[in-house]
Design a protein around this motif. Structure first.
Motif, PDB file in Angstrom:
ATOM      1  N   SER A  40       0.816  -1.212   0.000  1.00 17.95           N
ATOM      2  CA  SER A  40       0.000   0.000   0.000  1.00 17.95           C
ATOM      3  C   SER A  40       0.850   1.262   0.000  1.00 17.95           C
ATOM      4  O   SER A  40       0.532   2.246  -0.672  1.00 17.95           O
ATOM      5  CB  SER A  40      -0.932  -0.007   1.211  1.00 17.95           C
ATOM      6  N   TYR A  41       1.949   1.232   0.749  1.00 19.48           N
ATOM      7  CA  TYR A  41       2.826   2.405   0.839  1.00 19.48           C
ATOM      8  C   TYR A  41       3.964   2.353  -0.185  1.00 19.48           C
ATOM      9  O   TYR A  41       4.804   3.257  -0.216  1.00 19.48           O
ATOM     10  CB  TYR A  41       3.413   2.517   2.247  1.00 19.48           C
ATOM     11  N   ALA A  42       3.983   1.296  -0.991  1.00 20.43           N
ATOM     12  CA  ALA A  42       5.014   1.133  -2.032  1.00 20.43           C
ATOM     13  C   ALA A  42       6.421   1.193  -1.456  1.00 20.43           C
ATOM     14  O   ALA A  42       7.294   1.916  -1.958  1.00 20.43           O
ATOM     15  CB  ALA A  42       4.834   2.189  -3.128  1.00 20.43           C
ATOM     16  N   VAL A  43       6.633   0.435  -0.389  1.00 20.36           N
ATOM     17  CA  VAL A  43       7.951   0.363   0.241  1.00 20.36           C
ATOM     18  C   VAL A  43       8.303  -1.099   0.471  1.00 20.36           C
ATOM     19  O   VAL A  43       7.462  -1.998   0.332  1.00 20.36           O
ATOM     20  CB  VAL A  43       7.988   1.114   1.589  1.00 20.36           C
ATOM     21  N   SER A  44       9.541  -1.339   0.859  1.00 23.08           N
ATOM     22  CA  SER A  44       9.955  -2.703   1.167  1.00 23.08           C
ATOM     23  C   SER A  44       9.381  -3.124   2.518  1.00 23.08           C
ATOM     24  O   SER A  44       8.988  -2.284   3.340  1.00 23.08           O
ATOM     25  CB  SER A  44      11.485  -2.792   1.217  1.00 23.08           C
ATOM     26  N   THR A  45       9.339  -4.425   2.728  1.00 21.88           N
ATOM     27  CA  THR A  45       8.853  -4.929   4.021  1.00 21.88           C
ATOM     28  C   THR A  45       9.735  -4.444   5.161  1.00 21.88           C
ATOM     29  O   THR A  45       9.241  -4.135   6.257  1.00 21.88           O
ATOM     30  CB  THR A  45       8.818  -6.471   4.008  1.00 21.88           C
ATOM     31  N   ALA A  46      11.034  -4.334   4.910  1.00 24.18           N
ATOM     32  CA  ALA A  46      11.957  -3.855   5.949  1.00 24.18           C
ATOM     33  C   ALA A  46      11.618  -2.424   6.356  1.00 24.18           C
ATOM     34  O   ALA A  46      11.615  -2.087   7.554  1.00 24.18           O
ATOM     35  CB  ALA A  46      13.392  -3.943   5.450  1.00 24.18           C
ATOM     36  N   THR A  47      11.325  -1.569   5.381  1.00 28.06           N
ATOM     37  CA  THR A  47      10.963  -0.178   5.693  1.00 28.06           C
ATOM     38  C   THR A  47       9.646  -0.115   6.444  1.00 28.06           C
ATOM     39  O   THR A  47       9.492   0.652   7.404  1.00 28.06           O
ATOM     40  CB  THR A  47      10.867   0.652   4.396  1.00 28.06           C
ATOM     41  N   LEU A  48       8.692  -0.936   6.042  1.00 27.07           N
ATOM     42  CA  LEU A  48       7.397  -0.971   6.715  1.00 27.07           C
ATOM     43  C   LEU A  48       7.555  -1.414   8.167  1.00 27.07           C
ATOM     44  O   LEU A  48       6.966  -0.832   9.078  1.00 27.07           O
ATOM     45  CB  LEU A  48       6.462  -1.901   5.941  1.00 27.07           C
ATOM     46  N   ARG A  49       8.368  -2.441   8.387  1.00 25.82           N
ATOM     47  CA  ARG A  49       8.581  -2.926   9.761  1.00 25.82           C
ATOM     48  C   ARG A  49       9.275  -1.870  10.603  1.00 25.82           C
ATOM     49  O   ARG A  49       9.013  -1.745  11.806  1.00 25.82           O
ATOM     50  CB  ARG A  49       9.398  -4.218   9.737  1.00 25.82           C
ATOM     51  N   SER A  50      10.153  -1.095   9.989  1.00 21.38           N
ATOM     52  CA  SER A  50      10.818  -0.017  10.699  1.00 21.38           C
ATOM     53  C   SER A  50       9.804   1.046  11.129  1.00 21.38           C
ATOM     54  O   SER A  50       9.891   1.600  12.227  1.00 21.38           O
ATOM     55  CB  SER A  50      11.896   0.607   9.811  1.00 21.38           C
ATOM     56  N   ALA A  51       8.822   1.324  10.269  1.00 23.03           N
ATOM     57  CA  ALA A  51       7.762   2.278  10.611  1.00 23.03           C
ATOM     58  C   ALA A  51       6.906   1.750  11.757  1.00 23.03           C
ATOM     59  O   ALA A  51       6.552   2.484  12.691  1.00 23.03           O
ATOM     60  CB  ALA A  51       6.897   2.560   9.386  1.00 23.03           C
ATOM     61  N   LEU A  52       6.573   0.454  11.704  1.00 24.66           N
ATOM     62  CA  LEU A  52       5.783  -0.145  12.777  1.00 24.66           C
ATOM     63  C   LEU A  52       6.553  -0.137  14.095  1.00 24.66           C
ATOM     64  O   LEU A  52       5.959   0.015  15.173  1.00 24.66           O
ATOM     65  CB  LEU A  52       5.396  -1.575  12.402  1.00 24.66           C
ATOM     66  N   ALA A  53       7.884  -0.271  14.003  1.00 22.00           N
ATOM     67  CA  ALA A  53       8.707  -0.251  15.215  1.00 22.00           C
ATOM     68  C   ALA A  53       8.579   1.095  15.928  1.00 22.00           C
ATOM     69  O   ALA A  53       8.620   1.161  17.168  1.00 22.00           O
ATOM     70  CB  ALA A  53      10.164  -0.531  14.866  1.00 22.00           C
ATOM     71  N   VAL A  54       8.430   2.174  15.153  1.00 27.33           N
ATOM     72  CA  VAL A  54       8.215   3.493  15.755  1.00 27.33           C
ATOM     73  C   VAL A  54       6.931   3.497  16.576  1.00 27.33           C
ATOM     74  O   VAL A  54       6.885   3.982  17.715  1.00 27.33           O
ATOM     75  CB  VAL A  54       8.161   4.588  14.663  1.00 27.33           C
ATOM     76  N   LEU A  55       5.876   2.923  16.005  1.00 31.50           N
ATOM     77  CA  LEU A  55       4.577   2.884  16.687  1.00 31.50           C
ATOM     78  C   LEU A  55       4.588   1.912  17.858  1.00 31.50           C
ATOM     79  O   LEU A  55       3.925   2.146  18.874  1.00 31.50           O
ATOM     80  CB  LEU A  55       3.482   2.499  15.688  1.00 31.50           C
ATOM     81  N   HIS A  56       5.350   0.826  17.735  1.00 33.22           N
ATOM     82  CA  HIS A  56       5.502  -0.098  18.870  1.00 33.22           C
ATOM     83  C   HIS A  56       6.160   0.630  20.036  1.00 33.22           C
ATOM     84  O   HIS A  56       5.744   0.496  21.192  1.00 33.22           O
ATOM     85  CB  HIS A  56       6.364  -1.305  18.466  1.00 33.22           C
ATOM     86  N   GLY A  57       7.212   1.389  19.726  1.00 32.39           N
ATOM     87  CA  GLY A  57       7.930   2.118  20.768  1.00 32.39           C
ATOM     88  C   GLY A  57       7.078   3.157  21.464  1.00 32.39           C
ATOM     89  O   GLY A  57       7.271   3.450  22.644  1.00 32.39           O
TER      90      GLY A  57
END
Length: 248
Positions: A40-57
């Motif tokens: 959906s965001y046209a990014v790699s899975t690694a980048t997406l997981r990095s974004a989710l890590a921000v929200l997890h934190g």
């Protein structure tokens, strides 16, 4: 003056955060899969997981193993009330009571328990592993150790609060004469982070409580872990006046 350009991960995190704050994604709702979000965001899975890590934190999103990422319900704060013979945990609101599940295990003294309880290696102990829940989400963790002969055998598997387990422990042990409490802030261990479903970002309040009777024998040692984003510790000291009454 040049402005810094937000990274992709922060741009994605901002967008998901905005959807949560505006109610487009509601508390308790499961986010689309990581593969779907990455597409959906046209990014790699690694980048997406990095974004989710921000929200997890930030505590906005939690990942439940085997199920996916979910929007967290707002966490009610809880106050650990120390400085007395009986510890208490006080929720921030009357309707925010926590349920506590209890697992009882018999074991032999080892490691730091030797020094905390002042016993020899392999002395029989009983551990009460207490995990509090707000709804279905874990809230705080406590490990309580007592000499085996002072351990009650009828502790229920679920209680309304930590005071319930403390009341059961008081049935067999002698009256307490001294309680020492040490509070420190530290990152959670991997096991604590997995149990409480938190990241290492907010840290935890780690409280070590050691209680002894009038002979100086340690009759209880407790290791409490309270996530720093939802817990406070309160200690009140009352001094005696010359007339023998308590000063305010």
């Amino acid at each position: 003056m040049m402005r810094s350009v937000p990274s992709l991960r922060h741009t994605i995190a901002d967008d998901i955060r905005n959807k949560i704050s505006t109610g487009r994604i509601k508390a308790g709702e499961r986010l689309p899969s990581e593969a779907q979000l990455a597409s959906s965001y046209a990014v790699s899975t690694a980048t997406l997981r990095s974004a989710l890590a921000v929200l997890h934190g930030e505590g906005l999103v939690e990942k439940i193993h085997g199920k996916g990422n979910f929007v967290r319900y707002p966490r009610r704060r809880i106050t650990y009330v120390g400085g007395g013979l009986t510890p208490r945990t006080k929720p921030s609101a009357p309707d925010s009571a926590l349920r506590v599940s209890v697992r009882t295990t018999h074991l032999q003294a080892h490691g730091q328990l030797l020094g905390l309880l002042g016993v020899s290696a392999s002395s029989p102990l009983t551990e009460f592993l207490c995990l509090s829940h707000q709804g279905k989400s874990p809230h705080s963790l406590a490990r309580i150790y007592v000499p085996h002969e002072l351990a009650p055998t009828d502790v229920p598997a679920e209680l309304h609060c930590y005071e319930g387990i403390e009341a059961k422990l008081a049935e067999l042990r002698p009256p307490l004469a001294e309680v020492r409490e040490r509070v420190s802030a530290r990152p959670p261990t991997p096991e604590e982070a997995a149990t409480l479903r938190i990241s290492s970002a907010p840290g935890v309040l780690a409280i070590t409580r050691v209680a002894s009777d009038h002979t100086g024998r340690v009759v209880e040692a407790a290791l409490l872990v309270l996530p720093g984003d939802r817990a406070d510790a309160l200690f009140t000291t009352r001094h005696m006046t010359h007339e023998g009454t308590t000063g305010q």
